[in-house]
Design an enzyme around this catalytic site. Sequence first.
Site, mmCIF file in Angstrom:
data_model
loop_
_atom_site.group_PDB
_atom_site.id
_atom_site.type_symbol
_atom_site.label_atom_id
_atom_site.label_comp_id
_atom_site.label_asym_id
_atom_site.label_seq_id
_atom_site.Cartn_x
_atom_site.Cartn_y
_atom_site.Cartn_z
ATOM 1 N N ASP A 11 44.429 53.320 -69.403
ATOM 2 C CA ASP A 11 44.196 52.632 -70.673
ATOM 3 C C ASP A 11 42.828 51.985 -70.783
ATOM 4 O O ASP A 11 42.146 51.765 -69.775
ATOM 5 C CB ASP A 11 45.225 51.511 -70.820
ATOM 6 C CG ASP A 11 44.917 50.363 -69.855
ATOM 7 O OD1 ASP A 11 44.856 50.612 -68.638
ATOM 8 O OD2 ASP A 11 44.693 49.233 -70.330
ATOM 9 N N GLY A 63 39.098 50.174 -55.040
ATOM 10 C CA GLY A 63 40.046 50.257 -53.933
ATOM 11 C C GLY A 63 40.729 48.927 -53.638
ATOM 12 O O GLY A 63 41.628 48.847 -52.809
ATOM 13 N N GLY A 123 49.609 51.928 -65.111
ATOM 14 C CA GLY A 123 48.888 53.194 -65.227
ATOM 15 C C GLY A 123 49.559 54.437 -64.672
ATOM 16 O O GLY A 123 49.330 55.533 -65.160
ATOM 17 N N ASP A 173 39.475 52.879 -57.890
ATOM 18 C CA ASP A 173 38.098 52.602 -58.291
ATOM 19 C C ASP A 173 37.408 51.825 -57.161
ATOM 20 O O ASP A 173 36.866 52.419 -56.244
ATOM 21 C CB ASP A 173 38.149 51.835 -59.618
ATOM 22 C CG ASP A 173 36.783 51.594 -60.217
ATOM 23 O OD1 ASP A 173 35.887 52.416 -59.999
ATOM 24 O OD2 ASP A 173 36.608 50.581 -60.921
ATOM 25 N N GLU A 176 49.369 55.725 -57.236
ATOM 26 C CA GLU A 176 48.397 55.066 -58.123
ATOM 27 C C GLU A 176 47.868 56.073 -59.139
ATOM 28 O O GLU A 176 47.855 57.290 -58.879
ATOM 29 C CB GLU A 176 47.218 54.552 -57.292
ATOM 30 C CG GLU A 176 47.057 53.066 -57.222
ATOM 31 C CD GLU A 176 46.766 52.353 -58.535
ATOM 32 O OE1 GLU A 176 47.173 52.828 -59.616
ATOM 33 O OE2 GLU A 176 46.141 51.295 -58.461
ATOM 34 N N ASP A 177 47.389 55.576 -60.262
ATOM 35 C CA ASP A 177 46.746 56.451 -61.236
ATOM 36 C C ASP A 177 45.310 56.745 -60.820
ATOM 37 O O ASP A 177 44.855 57.875 -60.829
ATOM 38 C CB ASP A 177 46.795 55.837 -62.648
ATOM 39 C CG ASP A 177 46.314 54.384 -62.683
ATOM 40 O OD1 ASP A 177 45.980 53.809 -61.626
ATOM 41 O OD2 ASP A 177 46.273 53.816 -63.794
ATOM 42 N N THR A 217 42.733 47.032 -55.484
ATOM 43 C CA THR A 217 44.138 46.951 -55.904
ATOM 44 C C THR A 217 45.044 47.607 -54.874
ATOM 45 O O THR A 217 46.013 47.004 -54.401
ATOM 46 C CB THR A 217 44.331 47.643 -57.275
ATOM 47 O OG1 THR A 217 43.446 47.049 -58.219
ATOM 48 C CG2 THR A 217 45.762 47.504 -57.759
ATOM 49 N N LYS A 276 37.445 57.380 -57.302
ATOM 50 C CA LYS A 276 35.995 57.287 -57.503
ATOM 51 C C LYS A 276 35.343 56.917 -56.161
ATOM 52 O O LYS A 276 35.056 55.742 -55.908
ATOM 53 C CB LYS A 276 35.672 56.209 -58.543
ATOM 54 C CG LYS A 276 36.313 56.426 -59.916
ATOM 55 C CD LYS A 276 35.927 55.300 -60.877
ATOM 56 C CE LYS A 276 36.761 55.294 -62.130
ATOM 57 N NZ LYS A 276 36.517 54.109 -62.991
HETATM 58 P P1 IMP Z 1 40.463 49.070 -58.325
HETATM 59 O O1 IMP Z 1 41.176 47.871 -57.807
HETATM 60 O O2 IMP Z 1 39.050 48.762 -58.686
HETATM 61 O O3 IMP Z 1 40.578 50.274 -57.410
HETATM 62 O O4 IMP Z 1 41.114 49.437 -59.687
HETATM 63 C C1 IMP Z 1 42.332 49.998 -59.747
HETATM 64 C C2 IMP Z 1 43.010 49.803 -61.077
HETATM 65 O O5 IMP Z 1 42.095 49.596 -62.154
HETATM 66 C C3 IMP Z 1 43.738 51.086 -61.400
HETATM 67 O O6 IMP Z 1 45.069 50.978 -60.995
HETATM 68 C C4 IMP Z 1 43.609 51.205 -62.888
HETATM 69 O O7 IMP Z 1 44.715 50.594 -63.497
HETATM 70 C C5 IMP Z 1 42.368 50.448 -63.243
HETATM 71 N N1 IMP Z 1 41.226 51.380 -63.422
HETATM 72 C C6 IMP Z 1 40.270 51.710 -62.541
HETATM 73 N N2 IMP Z 1 39.405 52.592 -63.042
HETATM 74 C C7 IMP Z 1 39.844 52.852 -64.293
HETATM 75 C C8 IMP Z 1 39.373 53.731 -65.323
HETATM 76 O O8 IMP Z 1 38.375 54.471 -65.216
HETATM 77 N N3 IMP Z 1 40.113 53.721 -66.464
HETATM 78 C C9 IMP Z 1 41.217 52.942 -66.650
HETATM 79 N N4 IMP Z 1 41.682 52.124 -65.710
HETATM 80 C C10 IMP Z 1 41.004 52.074 -64.538
HETATM 81 MG MG MG Z 2 46.712 51.073 -62.309
#
Ligand code: IMP
Ligand code: MG
Length: 180
Positions: free
Chosen positions: A164, A110, A50, A108, A104-105, A112, A136
Site C-alpha cells: 500500500d 529489514g 501487506g 526493505d 512478508e510482502d 521489521t 530490496k
Molecule cells: P522494512 O522494515 O524497512 O524492511 O519494511 C518492511 C515493511 O515496510 C514491509 O512489510 C512493508 O509493509 C513496508 N514496505 C517496505 N517497502 C515498501 C514498498 O516499496 N511499498 C509498500 N510498502 C513497503
Molecule cells: Mg508489511
Amino acid sequence: MEIVNYFDKTFELFLSSYQLDEIVKTLAEDINKQYENVQEDIILVGILNGSFVFISDLVRKLSFEFEVEFAKLKSYDGTESTGDIDIVLDVPVSIEGKHIIIIEDIVDTGLTIEEFINNVKRKNPLSVKTCTLLSKPEVHNDIIDIDFVGLEISPEFVIGYGLDINGLGRQLSGVYRLVT
Ligand code: IMP
Ligand code: MG
C-alpha cells in the site's frame, strides 16, 4: 491498467498478475521441497497487512499440511520506513516446538522482519525460516538472511498485490512502481 495514481503520485505497472503467479509458483516449489518430509507441526505466520494477498495465493500452492496465523507489525509512514517497529498484534497461539515460516510482502531495510524473527525465536520454536515476495537487497545490504525470496528489486517504492501507500492500492492485481 498500466498507470495508476495515488496521492498525486504516479505508478506504472511493474509485475503483472501473470508474472506474480510465476514468482509465487517458483517460491512454492522451493518451500514444498524443504518441508515435504517434515513430521512436526508447521505454522505459516503472515505479517499484516501487506502479506494477505501473497499468502492467500501461496497457501494454495503448498503441498504439505500447516496452520496459518498472522501478526501485525507497523513501521512505514507513506513511502518512508520509520525504523520504529511496533508489534501491534502478536501471533495468538503457542509456537513452541513448531516449525515457523514467516511470510512478508517486502523486505526493505529489514528492520521489521529482523524484529519479528527475534520475537519468534524467543518463544522456542523448532525452526524459523522467512519468505518474502519482494526484497530490496541494496537497502538492507543482505544483513538479514531471508530463506525464500520471490524477486529482488532495486530500491524503489512499489504498491499493489497487498502493498500500500498510506493504506491504499492493496487491491491492485499487479505490482506498480513509483514513477520518479
Ligand atoms: P522494512 O522494515 O524497512 O524492511 O519494511 C518492511 C515493511 O515496510 C514491509 O512489510 C512493508 O509493509 C513496508 N514496505 C517496505 N517497502 C515498501 C514498498 O516499496 N511499498 C509498500 N510498502 C513497503
Ligand atoms: Mg508489511
